[in-house]
Design an enzyme around this catalytic site. Structure first.
Site, PDB file in Angstrom:
ATOM      1  CB  SER A  32      -0.952  -0.010   1.202  1.00  0.00           C
ATOM      2  OG  SER A  32      -0.215  -0.128   2.418  1.00  0.00           O
ATOM      3  NE  ARG A  53       5.451 -10.635  -2.802  1.00  0.00           N
ATOM      4  CZ  ARG A  53       4.439  -9.962  -2.293  1.00  0.00           C
ATOM      5  NH1 ARG A  53       4.650  -8.824  -1.678  1.00  0.00           N
ATOM      6  NH2 ARG A  53       3.202 -10.397  -2.405  1.00  0.00           N
ATOM      7  CE  LYS A 209       3.851   4.964  12.525  1.00  0.00           C
ATOM      8  NZ  LYS A 209       2.686   4.379  11.824  1.00  0.00           N
ATOM      9  NE  ARG A 271       1.105  -1.698   8.165  1.00  0.00           N
ATOM     10  CZ  ARG A 271       1.983  -2.012   7.240  1.00  0.00           C
ATOM     11  NH1 ARG A 271       1.975  -3.202   6.707  1.00  0.00           N
ATOM     12  NH2 ARG A 271       2.868  -1.145   6.840  1.00  0.00           N
TER      13      ARG A 271
END
Length: 413
Positions: A32, A53, A209, A271
């Site tokens: 992303s 990839r 963070k 995430r």
């Protein structure tokens, strides 16, 4: 969405930065963030290639005109070239590494083996640390390429929002021209980007963070105060490591640190925050990446942070406890109890002569007081009037060499 560069926000017009137009850039990694960076580089005037990839993935992106898996709904610019990583770096002048920090060493070795130009600049997009010793990515890259060829990107930048609404990026390098050139291409693409000379501080702020967002997510269900304390403890512990490595406080205070932390902690799609919430629900760590749909860099970077903190003799009970929570050896109630009862070490009181910043601030306060309450003048006999003479005005304050107001030479500075 079009592939034309968007106009700069009005306050940024006229910024004097290098012209990025026509420079060749390669983005390795079509996740992303790598995809979003490639879109912005193309919009900003770099001749950009995005490497995937596999050949199948490259063909899929070319056919769809978007990265449906990682960045759905974002049209890829027609000028963006897409190819598999097997194509090699070619004549790229800037290489942006959008790979997990754990794979950074492999990516660098592959680039060198495939003929990376000896003058090419290498930019890390990772917000993790490099195993096994937990070093910031730019430290590893600088050992291979020299600090003048190395930079990193930080700041609050969720990928989809970054390409549709903007972000607050930080481009950092020991080389001012390199950092300024990277900032210029993002600014031209319509995204705010400051440039600094503190890559290690920016990277450790990013790692902090991620760890803090994971900790807050794991603790939020037990109370917002506990979640805030968890994030604050970890940020403070990692700052002591950054300070030991020569980082600048502004990197943790500004966009790369607290700005990125707030964006990550608030974002429902974050995430790392989501991984913390799943930990609190009792989901095993090994199952969480599949649940989230992406790798969780904090799962790798938090143990590395704890290791680096130990190596430098820095007491870090909350970061260490978070490692144990990730590993499943510390139950959630014990983790929350640790967060609620940990008392940070006392702040250091300054002693002796004030530093340059404090001296400047004290001088400014004195100047403001003088302007507000000018000292009374002693009465003196009036001079006899002389026909045709003029009264001389008192000399005005003038700007000194550093731009600060200074009094006339006879006055104490």
């Amino acid at each position: 969405m079009t592939d034309r560069p968007r106009p700069l926000p009005a306050p940024l017009r006229g910024v004097n930065l290098p012209n990025p137009l026509g420079r060749r850039a390669l983005v390795v990694g079509a996740g992303s963030f790598g995809t979003a960076v490639a879109v912005l580089l193309a919009r900003g005037g770099f001749r950009t290639t995005l490497q995937t990839r596999t050949a199948q993935q490259a063909e899929q992106l070319r056919r769809d005109g978007e990265n449906a898996r990682y960045l759905p709904g974002v049209e890829l610019p027609t000028s963006l070239r897409i190819e598999p990583i097997d194509a090699g770096p070619g004549r790229a002048e800037f290489v942006f590494l959008g790979v997990p920090s754990a794979h950074l060493g492999d990516a660098v070795r592959r680039l060198e083996a495939d003929g990376l130009d000896r003058r090419a600049k290498v930019v890390s997009l990772s917000k993790g640390l490099v195993p096994p010793h937990g070093i910031p990515p730019t430290v590893l890259l600088a050992e291979r390429f020299g600090s003048a060829r190395v930079a990193c990107i930080g700041g609050p930048a969720h990928a989809k929002e970054m390409v549709t609404q903007g972000a607050g990026l930080v481009a950092s390098s020991a080389d001012e021209e390199l950092a300024a050139t990277i900032a210029a291409v993002f600014l031209r693409a319509g995204v705010v980007c400051e440039h600094t000379d503190d890559p290690v501080g920016v990277e450790l702020a990013g790692a902090a963070k991620n760890a803090a967002a994971l900790a807050a997510g794991a603790t939020e269900g037990q109370g917002l105060n506990a979640a805030g304390a968890a994030a604050g403890h970890i940020f403070s512990e990692v700052w002591r490591l950054a300070e030991r490595l020569g980082a600048q406080p502004v990197s943790f205070i500004g966009l790369a640190g607290t700005g990125d932390l707030v964006a990550t902690a608030l974002a429902p799609q974050s995430r790392n925050r989501r991984a913390g919430e799943l930990l609190a629900e009792g989901v095993p760590t090994a199952e969480i990446p599949a649940r989230v749909g992406q790798a969780i860099e904090a799962f790798e970077s938090v143990p590395l942070l704890a290791s680096a903190l130990r190596r430098y003799g820095i007491d870090a009970p909350v970061t260490t406890g978070l490692v144990q929570l990730i590993q499943g050896t510390l139950p959630l109630p014990a983790w929350v109890g640790l967060v609620r009862t940990t008392v940070p070490p006392p702040a250091r009181w300054s002693a002796g002569e004030p530093g340059p910043l404090r001296r400047w601030w004290n001088g400014l306060l004195r100047l403001l007081r003088i302007r507000r309450d000018p000292p009374a003048l002693e009465a003196t006999p009036a001079a006899p009037a002389v026909e045709g003479s003029a009264v001389e005005e008192a000399p005005a304050l003038t700007a000194g060499g550093d731009g600060a107001p200074t009094a006339p030479a006879a006055t104490e500075r």
